[in-house]
Design a protein around this motif. Structure first.
Motif, mmCIF file in Angstrom:
data_model
loop_
_atom_site.group_PDB
_atom_site.id
_atom_site.type_symbol
_atom_site.label_atom_id
_atom_site.label_comp_id
_atom_site.label_asym_id
_atom_site.label_seq_id
_atom_site.Cartn_x
_atom_site.Cartn_y
_atom_site.Cartn_z
ATOM 1 N N GLU A 60 0.937 -1.061 0.180
ATOM 2 C CA GLU A 60 -0.404 0.333 -0.080
ATOM 3 C C GLU A 60 1.075 1.130 -0.111
ATOM 4 N N ILE A 61 0.397 2.961 -0.676
ATOM 5 C CA ILE A 61 0.650 3.770 -0.109
ATOM 6 C C ILE A 61 1.374 3.974 1.131
ATOM 7 N N PRO A 62 1.968 4.622 1.868
ATOM 8 C CA PRO A 62 2.330 4.585 3.204
ATOM 9 C C PRO A 62 2.087 6.000 3.411
ATOM 10 N N ALA A 63 1.432 5.636 4.422
ATOM 11 C CA ALA A 63 0.998 7.318 5.038
ATOM 12 C C ALA A 63 2.060 8.244 5.377
ATOM 13 N N SER A 64 3.194 7.833 5.670
ATOM 14 C CA SER A 64 4.535 9.220 5.388
ATOM 15 C C SER A 64 5.356 9.703 4.883
ATOM 16 N N GLN A 65 5.627 10.490 4.413
ATOM 17 C CA GLN A 65 6.254 11.420 3.591
ATOM 18 C C GLN A 65 7.715 10.867 3.641
ATOM 19 N N ALA A 66 8.416 10.402 4.516
ATOM 20 C CA ALA A 66 9.650 9.968 4.783
ATOM 21 C C ALA A 66 9.759 8.483 3.864
ATOM 22 N N VAL A 67 9.065 7.593 4.202
ATOM 23 C CA VAL A 67 8.750 6.232 4.015
ATOM 24 C C VAL A 67 7.969 6.288 2.303
ATOM 25 N N ARG A 68 7.163 7.270 2.283
ATOM 26 C CA ARG A 68 7.058 7.060 0.465
ATOM 27 C C ARG A 68 8.659 8.057 -0.301
ATOM 28 N N GLU A 69 8.460 8.839 0.288
ATOM 29 C CA GLU A 69 10.191 9.461 -0.435
ATOM 30 C C GLU A 69 11.277 7.425 -0.755
ATOM 31 N N ALA A 70 11.675 7.131 0.738
ATOM 32 C CA ALA A 70 12.664 6.164 0.343
ATOM 33 C C ALA A 70 11.980 4.675 -0.740
ATOM 34 N N GLN A 71 11.026 4.412 -0.589
ATOM 35 C CA GLN A 71 10.133 3.157 -1.480
ATOM 36 C C GLN A 71 10.338 3.956 -2.896
ATOM 37 N N ALA A 72 10.163 5.965 -3.269
ATOM 38 C CA ALA A 72 10.500 6.622 -4.597
ATOM 39 C C ALA A 72 12.429 6.233 -5.015
ATOM 40 N N GLU A 73 12.849 6.001 -4.197
ATOM 41 C CA GLU A 73 14.065 6.257 -4.002
ATOM 42 C C GLU A 73 14.517 4.475 -4.846
ATOM 43 N N THR A 74 14.191 3.867 -4.510
ATOM 44 C CA THR A 74 14.434 2.814 -4.165
ATOM 45 C C THR A 74 14.039 1.803 -5.601
ATOM 46 N N LEU A 75 12.836 1.920 -5.436
ATOM 47 C CA LEU A 75 12.438 1.901 -7.450
ATOM 48 C C LEU A 75 13.321 2.662 -8.644
ATOM 49 N N GLY A 76 13.389 3.653 -8.257
ATOM 50 C CA GLY A 76 14.590 4.596 -8.914
ATOM 51 C C GLY A 76 16.003 3.564 -9.392
ATOM 52 N N LEU A 77 15.971 2.915 -8.492
ATOM 53 C CA LEU A 77 17.547 2.287 -8.392
ATOM 54 C C LEU A 77 16.974 1.130 -9.353
ATOM 55 N N LEU A 78 16.388 0.782 -9.489
ATOM 56 C CA LEU A 78 15.930 -1.136 -9.428
ATOM 57 C C LEU A 78 16.257 -1.099 -11.242
ATOM 58 N N ARG A 79 15.748 0.080 -12.333
ATOM 59 C CA ARG A 79 16.149 -0.622 -13.367
ATOM 60 C C ARG A 79 17.766 -0.263 -13.601
ATOM 61 N N GLN A 80 18.631 0.502 -13.074
ATOM 62 C CA GLN A 80 19.553 0.093 -13.316
ATOM 63 C C GLN A 80 20.550 -0.687 -12.969
ATOM 64 N N ALA A 81 19.916 -1.416 -11.595
ATOM 65 C CA ALA A 81 20.649 -2.051 -10.989
ATOM 66 C C ALA A 81 21.738 -3.454 -11.103
ATOM 67 N N GLY A 82 23.177 -3.599 -11.521
ATOM 68 C CA GLY A 82 23.232 -4.654 -12.066
ATOM 69 C C GLY A 82 23.562 -5.970 -11.734
ATOM 70 N N VAL A 83 22.452 -6.154 -10.276
ATOM 71 C CA VAL A 83 22.708 -6.987 -9.671
ATOM 72 C C VAL A 83 22.063 -6.624 -8.629
ATOM 73 N N ILE A 84 20.467 -7.433 -8.468
ATOM 74 C CA ILE A 84 18.892 -8.295 -7.791
ATOM 75 C C ILE A 84 18.929 -8.799 -6.975
ATOM 76 N N LEU A 85 19.264 -8.624 -5.340
ATOM 77 C CA LEU A 85 18.849 -9.085 -4.581
ATOM 78 C C LEU A 85 17.070 -9.163 -3.858
ATOM 79 N N HIS A 86 16.573 -10.163 -4.119
ATOM 80 C CA HIS A 86 15.220 -9.910 -3.630
ATOM 81 C C HIS A 86 15.189 -10.940 -2.063
ATOM 82 N N MET A 87 15.099 -10.202 -1.122
ATOM 83 C CA MET A 87 14.750 -10.780 -0.041
ATOM 84 C C MET A 87 13.174 -11.028 1.045
#
Length: 198
Positions: A89-116
């Protein structure tokens, strides 16, 4: 520099794994860069005390650890990137939303993806660590990449053996490593995967 992205839901063990894996690879100190600041720790215990928590969304900024791994011809440098937890779900906290957006922004350029995923809680409806839609989406994306690996973490906890079967069923077709960020189980296999794809 190639990046190795560690991502998944909150509280699945991404930060503890990242710290312990850095020391497993031979780091004498860990220099972690996040949000424009850099911190250094000489032991995984000291770093874990400060960075790891049972509370969700403790990691609110991408944390980069510059590491080196021995390869066929010498050694290769790469960034191990610890990320904030992704939610269905979309989190209520803006800080959490920003952290998630930053993470998703890195996904396409990652050389290796470790999905835990948390093998001990994957079958716990309503738990923040239980597998959900975000895991399904990461799996769909990751399957298109050759450097994608699922880490079934917390194998040292009750319920993890049954959970590992569910991880393999739910994410059929993707390589899965049974892992314990706490004990180091599976670290050698993760190292081989990362080295193969750098």
């Amino acid at each position: 520099m190639t990046s190795c992205l560690v991502l998944g839901k909150p509280n699945v063990g991404k930060t503890l794994f990242s710290l312990r894996f850095a020391f497993f690879l031979g780091a004498r100190v860990v220099r972690l860069a996040r949000a424009g600041e850099e911190r250094t720790w000489a032991s995984e215990e000291m770093a874990a005390r400060e960075l790891v928590s049972d509370q969700p969304h403790q990691t609110l900024a991408v944390q980069r650890l510059a590491l080196e791994i021995r390869a066929r011809k010498g050694s290769r440098r790469f960034d191990l990137v610890d990320t904030g937890g992704l939610t269905d779900e979309i989190p209520a906290s803006q800080a959490v939303r920003e952290a998630q957006a930053e993470t998703l922004g890195l996904l396409r350029q990652a050389g290796v993806i470790l999905h835990m995923v948390d093998a001990s809680r994957i079958l716990s409806p309503g738990a923040v660590e239980a597998a959900g839609e975000v895991d399904a989406q990461l799996f769909r994306f990751g399957r298109t990449r050759g450097a994608y690996l699922i880490l079934a973490n917390k194998m040292d906890l009750d319920g993890a053996t049954e959970g590992l079967g569910e991880v393999r069923r739910r994410f059929a077709g993707a390589p899965v490593v049974p892992l314990s960020a706490r004990t180091g189980l599976g670290f050698g296999e993760v190292k081989r995967h990362v080295r193969r794809h750098l």
